[in-house]
Motif scaffolding. Structure first.
Motif, PDB file in Angstrom:
ATOM      1  N   LYS A  29      39.290  48.391  40.832  1.00  0.00           N
ATOM      2  CA  LYS A  29      37.723  48.480  40.662  1.00  0.00           C
ATOM      3  C   LYS A  29      37.003  46.893  41.309  1.00  0.00           C
ATOM      4  CE  LYS A  29      36.185  47.596  35.894  1.00  0.00           C
ATOM      5  NZ  LYS A  29      36.019  46.379  35.819  1.00  0.00           N
ATOM      6  N   SER A  30      37.531  46.119  40.663  1.00  0.00           N
ATOM      7  CA  SER A  30      37.447  45.044  41.581  1.00  0.00           C
ATOM      8  C   SER A  30      36.735  45.250  43.056  1.00  0.00           C
ATOM      9  CB  SER A  30      37.789  43.322  41.561  1.00  0.00           C
ATOM     10  OG  SER A  30      38.113  42.955  40.305  1.00  0.00           O
ATOM     11  N   ARG A  34      33.231  45.718  45.144  1.00  0.00           N
ATOM     12  CA  ARG A  34      32.620  44.462  46.579  1.00  0.00           C
ATOM     13  C   ARG A  34      33.189  45.034  48.126  1.00  0.00           C
ATOM     14  NH1 ARG A  34      35.113  41.708  42.227  1.00  0.00           N
ATOM     15  NH2 ARG A  34      34.461  39.494  42.530  1.00  0.00           N
ATOM     16  N   THR A 103      30.744  43.409  36.567  1.00  0.00           N
ATOM     17  CA  THR A 103      30.512  42.855  37.795  1.00  0.00           C
ATOM     18  C   THR A 103      29.622  43.609  38.921  1.00  0.00           C
ATOM     19  OG1 THR A 103      33.173  42.834  37.172  1.00  0.00           O
ATOM     20  CG2 THR A 103      32.699  43.013  39.875  1.00  0.00           C
ATOM     21  N   ARG A 106      26.638  41.228  38.353  1.00  0.00           N
ATOM     22  CA  ARG A 106      25.851  39.949  38.001  1.00  0.00           C
ATOM     23  C   ARG A 106      26.959  39.773  39.370  1.00  0.00           C
ATOM     24  NH1 ARG A 106      29.296  38.997  33.175  1.00  0.00           N
ATOM     25  NH2 ARG A 106      28.300  39.034  31.397  1.00  0.00           N
ATOM     26  N   ARG A 134      25.004  32.849  33.276  1.00  0.00           N
ATOM     27  CA  ARG A 134      25.314  32.210  33.851  1.00  0.00           C
ATOM     28  C   ARG A 134      25.267  32.313  35.506  1.00  0.00           C
ATOM     29  NH1 ARG A 134      31.152  34.769  32.134  1.00  0.00           N
ATOM     30  NH2 ARG A 134      30.188  33.922  30.392  1.00  0.00           N
ATOM     31  N   ALA A 174      36.134  30.229  33.836  1.00  0.00           N
ATOM     32  CA  ALA A 174      36.846  30.757  35.250  1.00  0.00           C
ATOM     33  C   ALA A 174      35.508  32.103  34.327  1.00  0.00           C
ATOM     34  CB  ALA A 174      37.541  30.202  34.224  1.00  0.00           C
ATOM     35  N   SER A 175      35.496  32.276  35.580  1.00  0.00           N
ATOM     36  CA  SER A 175      34.277  33.734  36.465  1.00  0.00           C
ATOM     37  C   SER A 175      34.588  33.736  37.779  1.00  0.00           C
ATOM     38  CB  SER A 175      33.214  33.416  34.925  1.00  0.00           C
ATOM     39  OG  SER A 175      32.514  35.089  35.770  1.00  0.00           O
ATOM     40  N   ALA A 176      35.506  35.370  38.334  1.00  0.00           N
ATOM     41  CA  ALA A 176      34.989  35.143  39.748  1.00  0.00           C
ATOM     42  C   ALA A 176      33.527  36.302  39.814  1.00  0.00           C
ATOM     43  CB  ALA A 176      36.482  36.016  39.239  1.00  0.00           C
ATOM     44  N   GLN A 177      33.139  35.887  38.592  1.00  0.00           N
ATOM     45  CA  GLN A 177      31.917  37.174  39.160  1.00  0.00           C
ATOM     46  C   GLN A 177      31.301  36.202  39.310  1.00  0.00           C
ATOM     47  OE1 GLN A 177      31.142  39.794  35.964  1.00  0.00           O
ATOM     48  NE2 GLN A 177      32.933  41.468  35.702  1.00  0.00           N
ATOM     49  N   ARG A 202      40.592  35.757  40.900  1.00  0.00           N
ATOM     50  CA  ARG A 202      40.578  36.534  41.142  1.00  0.00           C
ATOM     51  C   ARG A 202      40.007  36.618  42.422  1.00  0.00           C
ATOM     52  NH1 ARG A 202      39.157  41.559  38.296  1.00  0.00           N
ATOM     53  NH2 ARG A 202      40.000  40.479  36.634  1.00  0.00           N
ATOM     54  N   ILE A 326      42.829  38.637  32.530  1.00  0.00           N
ATOM     55  CA  ILE A 326      41.421  38.733  31.620  1.00  0.00           C
ATOM     56  C   ILE A 326      40.676  39.739  30.843  1.00  0.00           C
ATOM     57  CG2 ILE A 326      40.248  38.754  33.307  1.00  0.00           C
ATOM     58  CD1 ILE A 326      39.518  36.525  30.148  1.00  0.00           C
ATOM     59  N   ASP A 327      41.157  40.957  31.552  1.00  0.00           N
ATOM     60  CA  ASP A 327      41.057  42.618  30.925  1.00  0.00           C
ATOM     61  C   ASP A 327      42.386  42.777  29.842  1.00  0.00           C
ATOM     62  OD1 ASP A 327      38.405  41.913  32.021  1.00  0.00           O
ATOM     63  OD2 ASP A 327      39.286  43.196  34.727  1.00  0.00           O
ATOM     64  N   GLU A 350      36.409  34.331  26.237  1.00  0.00           N
ATOM     65  CA  GLU A 350      35.714  35.172  27.121  1.00  0.00           C
ATOM     66  C   GLU A 350      36.068  35.862  27.223  1.00  0.00           C
ATOM     67  OE1 GLU A 350      33.647  34.666  30.222  1.00  0.00           O
ATOM     68  OE2 GLU A 350      33.453  33.102  29.066  1.00  0.00           O
ATOM     69  N   LYS A 354      32.779  40.637  26.173  1.00  0.00           N
ATOM     70  CA  LYS A 354      33.078  41.194  27.886  1.00  0.00           C
ATOM     71  C   LYS A 354      32.301  42.788  26.865  1.00  0.00           C
ATOM     72  CE  LYS A 354      35.735  39.123  30.417  1.00  0.00           C
ATOM     73  NZ  LYS A 354      35.496  39.215  32.086  1.00  0.00           N
TER      74      LYS A 354
HETATM   75  O1  LIG Z   1      35.285  39.730  39.184  1.00  0.00           O
HETATM   76  C1  LIG Z   1      35.712  40.589  39.327  1.00  0.00           C
HETATM   77  O2  LIG Z   1      36.019  41.929  39.697  1.00  0.00           O
HETATM   78  C2  LIG Z   1      36.136  40.883  37.379  1.00  0.00           C
HETATM   79  C3  LIG Z   1      36.349  39.434  37.118  1.00  0.00           C
HETATM   80  C4  LIG Z   1      36.611  39.497  35.705  1.00  0.00           C
HETATM   81  O3  LIG Z   1      35.162  39.191  35.157  1.00  0.00           O
HETATM   82  P1  LIG Z   1      34.565  37.800  34.436  1.00  0.00           P
HETATM   83  O4  LIG Z   1      34.257  36.875  36.107  1.00  0.00           O
HETATM   84  O5  LIG Z   1      32.571  37.433  34.198  1.00  0.00           O
HETATM   85  O6  LIG Z   1      35.789  36.968  34.345  1.00  0.00           O
HETATM   86  C5  LIG Z   1      36.878  40.466  34.982  1.00  0.00           C
HETATM   87  O7  LIG Z   1      35.997  40.847  33.445  1.00  0.00           O
HETATM   88  C6  LIG Z   1      36.289  42.024  35.163  1.00  0.00           C
HETATM   89  O8  LIG Z   1      36.906  43.413  34.658  1.00  0.00           O
HETATM   90  C7  LIG Z   1      36.030  42.255  36.848  1.00  0.00           C
END
Ligand SMILES: O=C(O)C1=C[C@@H](OP(=O)(O)O)[C@@H](O)[C@H](O)C1
Ligand SMILES: C=C(OP(=O)(O)O)C(=O)O
Length: 449
Positions: A29-30, A34, A103, A106, A134, A174-177, A202, A326-327, A350, A354
């Motif tokens: 999905k991530s 992207r 995702t 954001r 955020r 800590a958030s990749a989003q 990630r 995290i998921d 965190e 969700k």
């Molecule tokens: O960057 C992404 O693709 C994701 C980041 C995570 O969220 P956070 O950045 O809020 O931790 C994750 O929970 C989400 O399912 C996908």
């Protein structure tokens, strides 16, 4: 999901037959989100194979079309995006509806903030509860203006910056989003955008930026992981091969660990080390879990996961592992329910923001099925049975796909069937989940309730 879709209750019959065979889960999905966004920003046509055709990603595809990119499905999982170049997105004529996807919402904020256009974004009732400050906080510093509902919630309106400034931002969580939103905005800015993350998250955005030709420097320092992006690069279209989603693989994998007699292969799973915390934890719990055919495809490590049923024991999961799984906490909690002893998962704050409050909802999922669980601060403690889980409960899924899938996996391994009030949201990330589980179990293990 249409916002007024009828509920889809499901039940996982217990005990299920052993899971076996070789199966493929849908695309990551991530990476899928992207791929569509970078494709829309690149010059030329990006060909994507293995795209997740789940509702979350289809929302991103629709948003990219609304912003002027041409997005076509050529066959199952096979998509193309004709990009507009950085700075080339056009003002959308209508509200952008990101459905259930944090995702999508954001990361899109980052894209919109960097373009001199006006847009309005909303989502479903779950997404409208989730914090957006955020991203709107740091993105305001590049010169974009945001208007949100009370508490920084959707719907929001944004007027992007005319001449975006590069950010120098230390992530408070800590958030990749959030990291990705800052980097996407940084593509449009002149100069170097710098993001510091306290714990590595990630890195699909960084990998894909490089794949499309941007200059990204990453360094681990005393202050955390520092990521620097040179602004206004020319992104060139590049083919993307999306691996199977490790977060989706987690469900059949834990089912096979828990259902006696199971032996299962999940082929072609993404094994980016910033995504594999669950696999490390399950191995610590005694799981027989092997990787075969380890290889690198499209810049991401990939392999086949081979898993065999066996007993598990409790562990303590350290807080610094949270970003890499995290998921996966709801499904880990199901594995912990069958393990011997008390599993403590630390540092889960965190999870409260969700698709649902996953900390409370996971504890409730366990309690409804005869497992003792409690929340202490930001930790979740699960008293495992060391064998069969009682089951027999109906789980409230709160518009959260991962809760629904976790509960159904629990049902396969429990003494009594487990029902969920609504499985509709599984379509956001794992279309075909019940069919795959039923194929693996060789029968109707998951049925309409
Ligand atoms: O960057 C992404 O693709 C994701 C980041 C995570 O969220 P956070 O950045 O809020 O931790 C994750 O929970 C989400 O399912 C996908
Ligand atoms: C948290 C998740 O996704 P998102 O934040 O994109 O809604 C998830 O898929 O578990």
């Amino acid at each position: 999901m249409p916002h007024d879709a009828p509920l889809r209750p499901l039940r996982a019959g217990a005990p299920a037959a052993p899971l076996s065979g070789t199966h493929r889960v849908p695309g990551d999905k991530s990476i899928s989100h992207r791929a569509l966004m970078f494709g829309a920003l690149a010059i030329g046509t990006t060909e994507i194979e293995g795209l997740l055709e789940g509702e979350d990603v289809l929302r991103t595809a629709a948003a990219m079309r609304a912003l002027g990119a041409r997005v076509d499905q050529r066959g199952p999982g096979s998509w193309s995006v004709a990009g507009r170049g950085i700075g080339g997105l056009v003002e959308p004529a209508d509200i952008l509806d990101m459905g259930n996807s944090g995702t999508a919402a954001r990361l899109l904020c980052g894209l919109l903030a960097g373009h001199p256009i006006f847009s309005v974004m909303t989502g479903d009732a779950s997404l409208r509860r989730r914090p957006m400050l955020r991203v709107t906080g740091p993105l305001s510093a590049i010169g974009a203006s945001f208007w949100t509902r009370e508490g920084g919630r959707l719907p929001l309106a944004v007027r992007g910056a005319i001449d975006p400034l590069p950010l120098d931002y230390r992530l408070p969580v800590a958030s990749a989003q959030v990291k990705s939103a800052c980097l996407l905005a940084g593509l449009c800015a002149r100069g170097t955008t710098r993001v510091v993350e306290p714990e590595p998250t990630r890195d699909h955005t960084e990998n894909m930026l490089r794949h499309f030709g941007a200059t990204v420097r990453v360094e681990d320092t005393g202050e955390g992981r520092v990521i620097e992006l040179e602004g206004q690069p020319e992104l060139r279209a590049a083919p993307i091969l999306v691996p199977g989603d490790p977060s989706s693989a987690a469900f059949p994998l834990v089912a096979a660990l828990l259902v006696p007699g199971s032996h299962l292969t999940l082929a072609n799973i993404g094994l980016n080390p910033l995504r594999t915390g669950l696999f490390a934890t399950l191995r610590e719990m005694g799981a027989e879990l092997r990787v075969e055919n380890a290889r690198v495809e499209g810049g991401e490590p990939v392999g086949d996961l081979v898993v065999t049923h066996g007993p598990l024991h409790a562990v303590e999961v350290p807080p610094e592992r949270a970003p890499s799984m995290i998921d996966e906490y709801p499904i880990l909690a199901v594995a912990a329910a069958a393990a011997k002893g008390i599993t403590r998962m630390r540092g889960l704050a965190e999870l409260r923001v969700k698709e649902s409050d996953r900390l409370a909802a996971t504890a409730a999922l366990l309690a409804a099925n005869g497992i003792e669980a409690r929340i202490e601060g930001d930790d979740l403690l699960v008293q495992g049975t060391g064998g069969a889980i009682p089951g027999g409960g109906t789980v409230a899924t709160h518009m959260d796909h991962r809760l629904a899938m976790s509960a159904l996996v629990m049902g396969l391994a429990a003494r009594n069937p487990v029902a969920v009030d609504d499985a509709g949201f599984i379509e956001t990330s794992f279309p075909g989940f019940a069919a795959l589980m039923n194929r693996a179990a060789g029968g109707e293990a998951i049925v309409a309730a």
